[in-house]
Design an enzyme around this catalytic site. Structure first.
Site, PDB file in Angstrom:
ATOM      1  N   LYS A 123      50.278  23.253  35.704  1.00  0.00           N
ATOM      2  CA  LYS A 123      49.981  21.461  35.753  1.00  0.00           C
ATOM      3  C   LYS A 123      49.617  21.702  33.972  1.00  0.00           C
ATOM      4  O   LYS A 123      48.358  22.335  33.743  1.00  0.00           O
ATOM      5  CB  LYS A 123      48.478  21.899  36.343  1.00  0.00           C
ATOM      6  CG  LYS A 123      47.709  19.808  36.438  1.00  0.00           C
ATOM      7  CD  LYS A 123      47.561  19.414  35.573  1.00  0.00           C
ATOM      8  CE  LYS A 123      46.793  19.689  35.088  1.00  0.00           C
ATOM      9  NZ  LYS A 123      45.531  19.044  33.823  1.00  0.00           N
ATOM     10  N   SER A 164      37.878  25.653  29.148  1.00  0.00           N
ATOM     11  CA  SER A 164      36.611  25.328  29.025  1.00  0.00           C
ATOM     12  C   SER A 164      35.703  26.698  30.457  1.00  0.00           C
ATOM     13  O   SER A 164      36.339  26.052  31.263  1.00  0.00           O
ATOM     14  CB  SER A 164      36.249  24.319  28.307  1.00  0.00           C
ATOM     15  OG  SER A 164      36.128  23.404  30.140  1.00  0.00           O
ATOM     16  N   THR A 165      34.493  26.987  30.240  1.00  0.00           N
ATOM     17  CA  THR A 165      33.911  27.362  30.745  1.00  0.00           C
ATOM     18  C   THR A 165      33.396  26.098  31.906  1.00  0.00           C
ATOM     19  O   THR A 165      33.402  26.588  33.580  1.00  0.00           O
ATOM     20  CB  THR A 165      32.647  28.045  30.429  1.00  0.00           C
ATOM     21  OG1 THR A 165      33.372  29.095  29.543  1.00  0.00           O
ATOM     22  CG2 THR A 165      32.240  29.255  31.326  1.00  0.00           C
ATOM     23  N   GLY A 210      35.921  25.991  34.352  1.00  0.00           N
ATOM     24  CA  GLY A 210      36.549  27.166  35.165  1.00  0.00           C
ATOM     25  C   GLY A 210      35.372  27.127  36.220  1.00  0.00           C
ATOM     26  O   GLY A 210      36.237  27.459  37.269  1.00  0.00           O
ATOM     27  N   GLU A 217      30.900  26.516  21.549  1.00  0.00           N
ATOM     28  CA  GLU A 217      32.856  27.387  21.227  1.00  0.00           C
ATOM     29  C   GLU A 217      33.026  25.664  21.058  1.00  0.00           C
ATOM     30  O   GLU A 217      32.377  25.088  21.975  1.00  0.00           O
ATOM     31  CB  GLU A 217      33.048  27.291  22.528  1.00  0.00           C
ATOM     32  CG  GLU A 217      34.367  27.388  22.569  1.00  0.00           C
ATOM     33  CD  GLU A 217      35.127  28.251  23.421  1.00  0.00           C
ATOM     34  OE1 GLU A 217      36.492  28.857  23.702  1.00  0.00           O
ATOM     35  OE2 GLU A 217      35.492  27.171  24.154  1.00  0.00           O
TER      36      GLU A 217
END
Length: 497
Positions: free
Chosen positions: A193, A247-248, A251, A400
């Site tokens: 994806k 991105s965290t 995630g 970030e």
């Protein structure tokens, strides 16, 4: 004789001739999304739509996973000797290089990076990764562990089955190769994806994979939105492993999807807030300043391991910042299709606005030493920006940002530098500049990061693992260790009768 070089090619004319892939690629063929829905892929350099692409959702993910499972169960790929799988991956690497111009144009027009980076880094980098795993996969040994007399145990790596891969927009072809190549090399089937901002190069990759001899159903690509296609892949009960870069925050969602479904393995490469530390004993301050610019302004700062925090020993701070600003001029953005441009556009208006909002906060918390403005009103271009004298609590130092925004911090001692560098939930990468070997080794030990680059920035290769600690995720991309993510160990124990 063809005398064209990248600098003499009319890349705008070449781009105008591109044919964009627009459908879902499942089981070796093109099809519209089951819903019939599409979404626009925008050229960030102009703000105009390149094409409308099929918006895959849960129904398309179901179809892709079913095709991948069928191919896996029929052993059309997993049943081949490792050397034959490797040969197909090497053929795919050759095809990527043969189609360098086309693929580079797809990457540049869909996400805004300079054409010279797409030509010199993105496409050759992806080809190198496919070739690395193609050449490595038949050379990984099994094990014969010690057993009691009268018994033999054999330990083999076996593929997990169906791998779901979700990749970001900043290196759309390169990072796709980081996931797809080792998963395929190990004998898995894959459903990819791509990011909704940059699906075009991934779709073309699928077509080239089929041409390289990778059987239908083994590699499928479903473009779509994260909230629909990405979520469906994460929750799918017949996906055995999910690998993600992004991105965290997202995630963490994939970890939850695994817990809510079949406890599939999840491997995450997430955010970063990488420090770049320059000591006064650095042998070449000018080179360090040049590379500091590359480490944050290259790829428009849209790099998970970007060296976004620059720590400089106080006695050289003023001189170093002056050198840095001089070199930053080379990264003023230009037309991505101009081969002389070293920087291009941000990927989207949303990303540009996010970075500009951090600049606004930086103005309140510190001093803008360079840049800080949008360039023009066509496309999504931003000046390389340097900010100094930030308050310790500034979000520019902790979040970030994912853009061309560099925060400079002065320090007095090595211990202070390490404490500042490690004051982050992330642990992806770090750099340090010193001519003192003992200090270099101390920094390697002390810095909490998956990769510590000494006298360079953000170093990596297909043969070295890339991954981090903490909020940066877990599980390495690249190197033979990446194959561990996509295989299980099977023990066969034979007792002599």
């Amino acid at each position: 004789m063809d005398t064209e070089t990248p600098s003499t090619i009319d890349w705008h004319a070449r781009a105008a001739e591109l044919t964009y892939p627009r459908q879902v690629f499942i089981d070796g063929g093109w099809t519209d999304a089951r819903s019939g829905d599409t979404f626009a892929v925008v050229n960030p350099a102009t703000g105009t739509t390149l094409t409308d692409v099929a918006a895959g959702d849960a129904a398309d993910i179901d179809a892709a996973v079913a095709a991948a499972r069928r191919a896996y169960d029929e052993r059309t790929w997993a049943g081949l000797p490792a050397a034959q799988r490797g040969a197909a991956l090497c053929r795919l690497a050759d095809l990527l290089l043969e189609h360098t111009d086309e693929l580079a144009l797809l990457v540049t027009t869909e996400m805004g990076k300079p054409i010279r980076d797409s030509l010199d880094v993105e496409v050759p980098g992806a080809a190198a990764v496919f070739r690395f795993y193609g050449e490595a996969i038949d050379k990984l040994p099994g094990e014969l562990p010690a057993t009691p007399d009268g018994s033999i145990a054999m330990v083999r790596r076996v593929p997990l089955g169906v791998v779901g891969a979700v990749v970001p927009w900043n290196f759309p072809l390169d990072i796709a190769s980081w996931k797809v190549a080792p998963a395929l090399a190990a004998g898995n089937s894959v459903v990819l994806k791509p990011a909704e901002e940059s699906p075009l190069s991934a779709l073309r990759l699928a077509e080239l994979a089929l041409a390289a001899g990778i059987p239908a159903g083994v590699f499928n690509v479903v473009p779509g939105l994260g909230a629909t296609a990405g979520r469906a892949l994460g929750l799918h009960p017949d996906v055995d492993c999910l690998t993600f870069t992004g991105s965290t925050e997202v995630g963490k969602k994939f970890l939850a999807y695994s817990a809510e479904s079949n406890m599939k393995q999840v491997w995450l490469e997430c955010g970063g807030k990488s420090p770049n530390i320059v000591f006064a004993d650095c042998a070449d301050l000018d080179q360090a300043a040049r590379m500091a610019c590359f480490g944050i302004f290259g790829n428009q700062g849209e790099v998970c391991s970007a060296n976004s925090r620059l720590l400089v020993e106080r006695e050289i701070a003023d001189e170093f910042v002056a050198r840095l600003i001089a070199h930053a001029a080379a990264y003023r953005p230009g037309d991505p299709l101009d081969p002389t441009s070293a920087a291009g556009s941000m990927v989207s208006r949303k990303q540009l606005d996010l970075v500009l909002d951090y600049v606004r906060r930086a103005r309140a918390d510190g001093r803008i030493a360079l840049g800080g403005e949008r360039i023009g009103d066509t496309g999504f271009f931003m000046e390389p920006t340097v900010v100094t004298d930030l308050a310790a609590q500034s979000p520019v130092l902790s979040d970030e940002v994912f853009g061309p925004l560099l925060a400079v911090i002065a320090f007095d001692t090595e211990e202070e530098a390490v404490a500042i560098a490690n004051d982050t939930p992330y642990g992806l990468a770090a750099s340090a500049w010193t001519s003192n070997l003992d200090r270099a080794l101390r920094m390697s030990d002390a810095l909490h990061a998956g990769t510590v680059s000494i006298n360079t920035v953000d170093a990596l290769s297909p043969g070295t693992p890339f991954g981090g600690f903490g909020a940066s995720g877990f599980g390495s991309d690249l190197s033979v260790h990446a194959i561990d993510k996509f295989t299980g160990f099977k023990t066969t124990w034979i007792a002599r009768s």
